[in-house]
Structures are given as C-alpha cells and as structure tokens.
Design an enzyme around this catalytic site. Structure first.
Site, short mmCIF file in Angstrom:
data_model
loop_
_atom_site.label_atom_id
_atom_site.label_comp_id
_atom_site.label_asym_id
_atom_site.label_seq_id
_atom_site.Cartn_x
_atom_site.Cartn_y
_atom_site.Cartn_z
N ARG A 46 -42.59 19.06 -61.48
CA ARG A 46 -43.83 19.61 -60.89
C ARG A 46 -43.89 21.11 -61.14
O ARG A 46 -44.94 21.65 -61.48
CB ARG A 46 -43.89 19.31 -59.38
CG ARG A 46 -44.01 17.82 -59.06
CD ARG A 46 -44.37 17.57 -57.61
NE ARG A 46 -43.33 17.88 -56.65
CZ ARG A 46 -42.40 17.04 -56.22
NH1 ARG A 46 -42.38 15.79 -56.67
NH2 ARG A 46 -41.50 17.40 -55.33
N LYS A 137 -57.65 26.11 -48.26
CA LYS A 137 -58.57 25.00 -48.49
C LYS A 137 -58.29 23.87 -47.51
O LYS A 137 -57.13 23.58 -47.20
CB LYS A 137 -58.42 24.47 -49.91
CG LYS A 137 -59.55 23.50 -50.28
CD LYS A 137 -59.19 22.63 -51.46
CE LYS A 137 -58.41 21.43 -51.00
NZ LYS A 137 -58.14 20.49 -52.10
N LYS A 220 -66.93 24.30 -50.96
CA LYS A 220 -66.50 23.46 -52.09
C LYS A 220 -67.08 22.06 -51.88
O LYS A 220 -66.48 21.23 -51.19
CB LYS A 220 -64.97 23.41 -52.16
CG LYS A 220 -64.44 22.46 -53.24
CD LYS A 220 -62.98 22.67 -53.55
CE LYS A 220 -62.46 21.62 -54.52
NZ LYS A 220 -61.13 21.90 -55.04
#
Ligand code: 5MM
Length: 337
Positions: A46, A137, A220
C-alpha cells in the site's frame, strides 16, 4: 474558529486547473483494488503504490491541489524515511485525511446506511492537525431504490455531516462534505436529480443549524446521472445541465468549490462531464474533481504491483491528472486523450 485560515485552505483546494486525488481507500476497499491486479494488500505494498502516485512530480505540482489519505497513510513514511504527508506537501499539494469510520447499516432501515465516526472526533482532529492535515473528508452513502432514500436516512446522514464539519472548523481543518447518491440501480436521471436535490437541501439546512462557515468548506457530490442498470442513459449535455441546475438551486454561493466524486463512471465520462459543466460556465463556485477510481484505475492497472512498471504507471496517472485538470478549466477535448 479561524475563518481566514479556513478560507485560505479552501481556496487553495480549488486552485484553477487543479483538483483532489482521493487516495483514502479504507483497508477493505484497497484490498478489493489490489485483488483486481492480483497484488497482496500488505502495508508495504500500500505504501509503495501510494508513494509512487505522490512522487509523480509534474502531475502533482500542476494538477493536484490536495490528497485525501487514510489514517495509515498519514502515519507512513516513504521508502527513504520521509513522511508521506511531507512528500505530498513538497509538491505544493495539501495533505488531507478521511475521518469517518465508514457507512454502516442503518437500524430499522433496510437497504440504507448511516456514516459513523463522531465519537472522539475532536481529539482525532487535533491529532491529525498536528500530523499536518489541512482538510478532512466524511462520506455519507445514499441509496436510491423503491421508497428509498427515507427522510430518516437523509436527516441522519446530513446531521452527522454537519456535526463533523463544525468539529473540523474548530480544529482549523477544512471539511469536505460528501453526500454520495449512489449510481447503482435502475432509477432514471430524473430520480437522481430529485434525490440529489433532497440530499443537498437537507445538508445545507443542517450546516446552517450547526453554524458551519460555508466559505471554509468544500462540497464533494455525485453528478446527476442515470442509474447504472437503467437502459436509458442520460447523455453528456443532459448530465451537465441537470447537475448544474440542481446545484444552482441547492448550493449557496458562499461555498468556494465543488469537487466531484467519480462514483464508478468511466475515466472518459468523469472527465467529459466535468469539462462540459465548466464549458457551460457562469458558476459562482469553482468546479473541479476529487476522483478516486477515475484517477487511479489506469495507474493501478499499469503498476500491477511491479516496481519495474513505475514509470508507466506514473505516466498513466499524470495523463489522467492532466485531462481532469483541463476539464476543471473547461479546456479538455476528446482528441487530447
Ligand atoms: C477512495 O475511496 C474513498 C474511500 O472509500 P471507502 O471509505 O469506501 O474505502 C471514497 O470515499 C472516495 O473518496 C469517493 O467515493 C470518491 O471516489 P470515486 O472512486 O467515487 O471517485
């Protein structure tokens, strides 16, 4: 609340011709992405994959204003020991952090989800701020089906989004508020318009009630599109016009920027739709991108977990970043692909 600091960050997130790279796949989601290329989802893999994206220098400098990270990535170091958040900051982009704890089944509401993560959020935000996060977010998931979404689902999710946003601003972190109306389903584009309108109306009511400073937020959203299983698919112009019509009705002019999610659209459609909206123009907010899949699908495939594919994968990422950067200015055309 330091309104000036929040506004400065929010404006930087929607700098002309730039958008956001959503690289905040949670452990389960990144595993699915890696499964698709037969790569084990280990911590090192990752890290290597994401470091490769963040070190795509020209693309990051020219087209990416910020990167949304998962908790693990914000704490990770690049192969040379530099914190990944610093690698991002060195390109001029802002590091951001996903702070929700995921969408969970909503009690008493089959087929609906509510996003968790408010407990302890104040402390986590203060820590993320100290680690260099400039924005955050939180994503709410809203499904369309017969009788869905319920009023309860919209109210619970938008209330949580507003409480998250207020906590972010207290910590001098700009909240990206993401109420995603999911594309999956047989619904029409008109139904997507109705539900997106209801979600955004509820969201801005809740943000107002919680005293959120809109100039220090970024929205968003999804675009207004036909359900993926509907045989009638709205075309480019219809998507652009209906999406803008919905936003003109629902999104206050105080909001500095709207950065779309791609939601499963093809790379080409996500770019073409954004471009078409910016070509219509006359907008009170900046209109750009915060794509996950529509920026990463091509480089992920090109990389395939092999270090020797790094240059090809970075070229694929740079190309998508450039195409979407052009679309954010309404300056893209299909022959540039
Ligand atoms: C990158 O994916 C984000 C995290 O998803 P999970 O919490 O489900 O792992 C996701 O929120 C993403 O930021 C948005 O959906 C936009 O990504 P797409 O791929 O729709 O552009």
């Amino acid at each position: 609340m330091n309104k000036q600091a929040l506004e400065t960050i929010a404006q930087a997130m929607v700098t002309d011709g730039k958008g956001i790279l959503a690289a905040d796949e949670s452990t389960g989601t990144i595993k699915k992405r890696f499964d698709s290329i037969n790569v084990d989802s280990t911590e090192d893999n990752r890290r290597d994959y994401r470091e490769m994206l963040f070190r795509t220098e020209d693309a990051m400098r020219e087209h990416i204003s910020g990167v949304i990270l998962f908790d693990e990535t914000l704490r990770q170091k690049a192969a040379d020991g530099t914190p990944l958040a610093q690698v991002i900051a060195d390109t001029g982009a802002l590091p951001g952090i996903k702070v929700d704890a995921g969408a969970k089944p909503m009690a008493g509401h089959d087929g609906e989800m509510v996003t968790e993560g408010l407990d302890g959020l104040r402390d986590r935000l203060n820590e993320y701020h100290a680690l260099g996060a400039k924005f955050a977010k939180w994503r709410a998931v809203i499904n369309i089906a017969d009788g869905l979404p319920s009023a309860a689902c919209l109210a619970a999710n938008t209330h949580a989004l507003a409480r998250y946003a207020a906590l972010c601003q207290e910590a001098e972190i700009v909240p990206i508020v993401e109420p995603e109306v999911i594309m999956d389903g047989t619904h029409t584009v008109e139904r997507c318009y109705e539900v997106t309108t209801a979600a955004l109306t509820s969201l801005y009511e809740q943000l107002g009630q919680q005293g959120v400073h809109l100039e220090g937020t970024i929205l968003k959203p999804n675009m207004v599109v036909s359900g993926t299983e509907n045989s009638v698919q709205a075309g480019l112009e219809q998507v652009a016009e209906m999406t803008l019509d919905c936003f003109h009705k629902c999104v206050p002019e105080a909001v500095p920027g709207i950065v779309f999610l791609s939601g499963g659209q093809s790379d080409h459609d996500a770019t073409a739709h954004l471009d078409a909206m910016n070509k219509i123009g006359g907008l009170p907010w900046k209109l750009s991108f915060s794509y996950g899949r529509a920026l990463q699908a091509a480089p992920l495939k090109a990389w395939g977990g092999k270090a020797e594919n790094t240059a090809t994968a970075q070229a694929a990422f740079a190309h998508r970043a450039k195409m979407n950067g052009l679309a954010a200015r309404g300056a893209w055309s299909a022959d540039m692909e």
